[in-house]
Scaffold this motif. Structure first.
Motif, short mmCIF file in Angstrom:
data_model
loop_
_atom_site.label_atom_id
_atom_site.label_comp_id
_atom_site.label_asym_id
_atom_site.label_seq_id
_atom_site.Cartn_x
_atom_site.Cartn_y
_atom_site.Cartn_z
N VAL A 96 84.64 22.32 72.08
CA VAL A 96 84.83 22.61 70.66
C VAL A 96 83.53 23.08 70.00
N LEU A 97 82.41 22.45 70.37
CA LEU A 97 81.12 22.78 69.76
C LEU A 97 80.20 23.45 70.77
N TRP A 98 80.73 24.41 71.49
CA TRP A 98 79.97 25.08 72.56
C TRP A 98 78.73 25.78 72.02
N PHE A 99 78.73 26.14 70.75
CA PHE A 99 77.63 26.88 70.13
C PHE A 99 76.51 25.96 69.63
N ASN A 100 76.75 24.64 69.66
CA ASN A 100 75.81 23.67 69.10
C ASN A 100 74.99 23.03 70.22
N PRO A 101 73.68 23.21 70.24
CA PRO A 101 72.84 22.61 71.30
C PRO A 101 72.91 21.08 71.32
N VAL A 102 73.17 20.49 70.15
CA VAL A 102 73.24 19.03 70.08
C VAL A 102 74.39 18.51 70.93
N ALA A 103 75.49 19.24 70.98
CA ALA A 103 76.64 18.81 71.80
C ALA A 103 76.26 18.76 73.27
N TRP A 104 75.49 19.73 73.74
CA TRP A 104 75.08 19.75 75.14
C TRP A 104 74.06 18.65 75.43
N LEU A 105 73.19 18.39 74.48
CA LEU A 105 72.23 17.30 74.65
C LEU A 105 72.95 15.95 74.69
N LEU A 106 73.96 15.82 73.84
CA LEU A 106 74.74 14.58 73.82
C LEU A 106 75.50 14.40 75.13
N ARG A 107 76.06 15.48 75.64
CA ARG A 107 76.75 15.43 76.94
C ARG A 107 75.82 14.94 78.04
N LYS A 108 74.61 15.49 78.06
CA LYS A 108 73.62 15.08 79.06
C LYS A 108 73.25 13.61 78.89
N ALA A 109 73.07 13.17 77.63
CA ALA A 109 72.71 11.78 77.36
C ALA A 109 73.82 10.82 77.78
N ILE A 110 75.07 11.21 77.55
CA ILE A 110 76.20 10.36 77.95
C ILE A 110 76.23 10.19 79.46
N ARG A 111 76.10 11.29 80.19
CA ARG A 111 76.11 11.22 81.66
C ARG A 111 74.96 10.35 82.17
N GLN A 112 73.79 10.53 81.58
CA GLN A 112 72.63 9.76 82.02
C GLN A 112 72.81 8.28 81.72
N ASN A 113 73.39 7.98 80.57
CA ASN A 113 73.62 6.59 80.21
C ASN A 113 74.62 5.92 81.15
N LEU A 114 75.63 6.67 81.59
CA LEU A 114 76.60 6.12 82.54
C LEU A 114 75.92 5.77 83.86
N GLU A 115 74.95 6.59 84.28
CA GLU A 115 74.22 6.29 85.51
C GLU A 115 73.33 5.05 85.31
N PHE A 116 72.73 4.93 84.13
CA PHE A 116 71.92 3.74 83.83
C PHE A 116 72.77 2.48 83.95
N ILE A 117 73.98 2.55 83.40
CA ILE A 117 74.88 1.39 83.43
C ILE A 117 75.21 1.01 84.87
N ALA A 118 75.57 2.00 85.68
CA ALA A 118 75.93 1.73 87.08
C ALA A 118 74.73 1.17 87.85
N ASP A 119 73.55 1.75 87.65
CA ASP A 119 72.35 1.25 88.32
C ASP A 119 72.08 -0.20 87.94
N HIS A 120 72.20 -0.49 86.65
CA HIS A 120 71.93 -1.85 86.17
C HIS A 120 72.90 -2.85 86.80
N LYS A 121 74.17 -2.50 86.88
CA LYS A 121 75.17 -3.39 87.46
C LYS A 121 74.89 -3.65 88.94
N VAL A 122 74.49 -2.60 89.67
CA VAL A 122 74.19 -2.77 91.09
C VAL A 122 72.99 -3.70 91.28
N LEU A 123 71.94 -3.48 90.50
CA LEU A 123 70.74 -4.32 90.63
C LEU A 123 71.00 -5.75 90.18
#
Length: 221
Positions: free
Chosen positions: A96-123
């Motif tokens: 929907v917001l393909w023209f907005n750089p903030v949307a892409w930055l948020l997408r990247k942050a969400i993916r990274q946060n999901l990896e942080f969560i999984a790493d934390h649970k494993v450790l």
């Protein structure tokens, strides 16, 4: 402007749809190893382990049994916490917001946060941190399915830094707990000094009055 916006939305939507179709095809070719609540598939190709919805995809020939156990443990967190929903919502935001750089930055942050969560649970389950980080380095790569959580080098540095920061944060808390009693003692000592100073400031005018005013007139003054 409306035509450009609509064209962008269509292109982004088609991109996500093609990724989902590719994922469906690879699932149809994969060998089912476990048919429980969380399905495990073997893919007879050189891939980076990934998960989506209720399924985990690995090439068991690329990893030892111990490595597979930890990889599956990591991907299991993604499946049980339904991280694919977060990823799809992030993709929808970018459509929907393909023209907005903030949307892409948020997408990247969400993916990274999901990896942080999984790493934390494993450790949290007691796996040695260095051993886990070496495993991440071994399986690092770019998944052909960008819609899925994945191991990649660009986020790996941040993930390792976050793991180390988690330990540093605990150390800082422990240090603070040791320093807290000392701070309390210093504050109490400072309070005593201030009270003595105030008492001295109060008594000083009284002493001055005693020296300069006759005793009979002090009470009236």
């Amino acid at each position: 402007m409306l035509a450009v916006f609509t064209a962008g939305v269509l292109m982004m939507g088609i991109r996500v749809l093609l990724q989902l179709i590719s994922l469906r095809k690879i699932k149809n070719k994969a060998t089912l190893l476990n048919s429980g609540n969380v399905k495990l598939y073997h893919i007879n190709e050189s891939i980076v382990p990934f998960s989506f919805h209720d399924s985990i995809y690995v090439n068991k020939e690329q990893h030892t049994e111990a490595e597979l156990r930890e990889i599956i443990r990591h991907e299991f967190v993604h499946v049980k916490q339904k991280h694919s929903v977060d990823i799809l919502l992030a993709e929808l935001l970018c459509i929907v917001l393909w023209f907005n750089p903030v949307a892409w930055l948020l997408r990247k942050a969400i993916r990274q946060n999901l990896e942080f969560i999984a790493d934390h649970k494993v450790l949290e389950e007691g796996l040695d941190k260095k051993q886990y980080q070496y495993l991440l380095l071994k399986v690092v790569g770019n998944s052909q399915f960008s819609i899925t959580p994945k191991f990649n080098f660009s986020s790996l540095k941040n993930r390792i830094a976050m793991m180390n920061k988690m330990k540093s944060a605990r150390v800082q808390i422990i240090r603070f707990l040791f320093v807290l009693p000392l701070i309390a003692v210093l504050l109490l000592a400072f309070r005593e000094v201030k009270l003595k100073e105030r008492k001295h400031e109060f008594l000083q005018p009284t002493a001055l009055l005693t020296d300069t005013v006759p005793a009979d007139n002090i009470s009236s003054v």
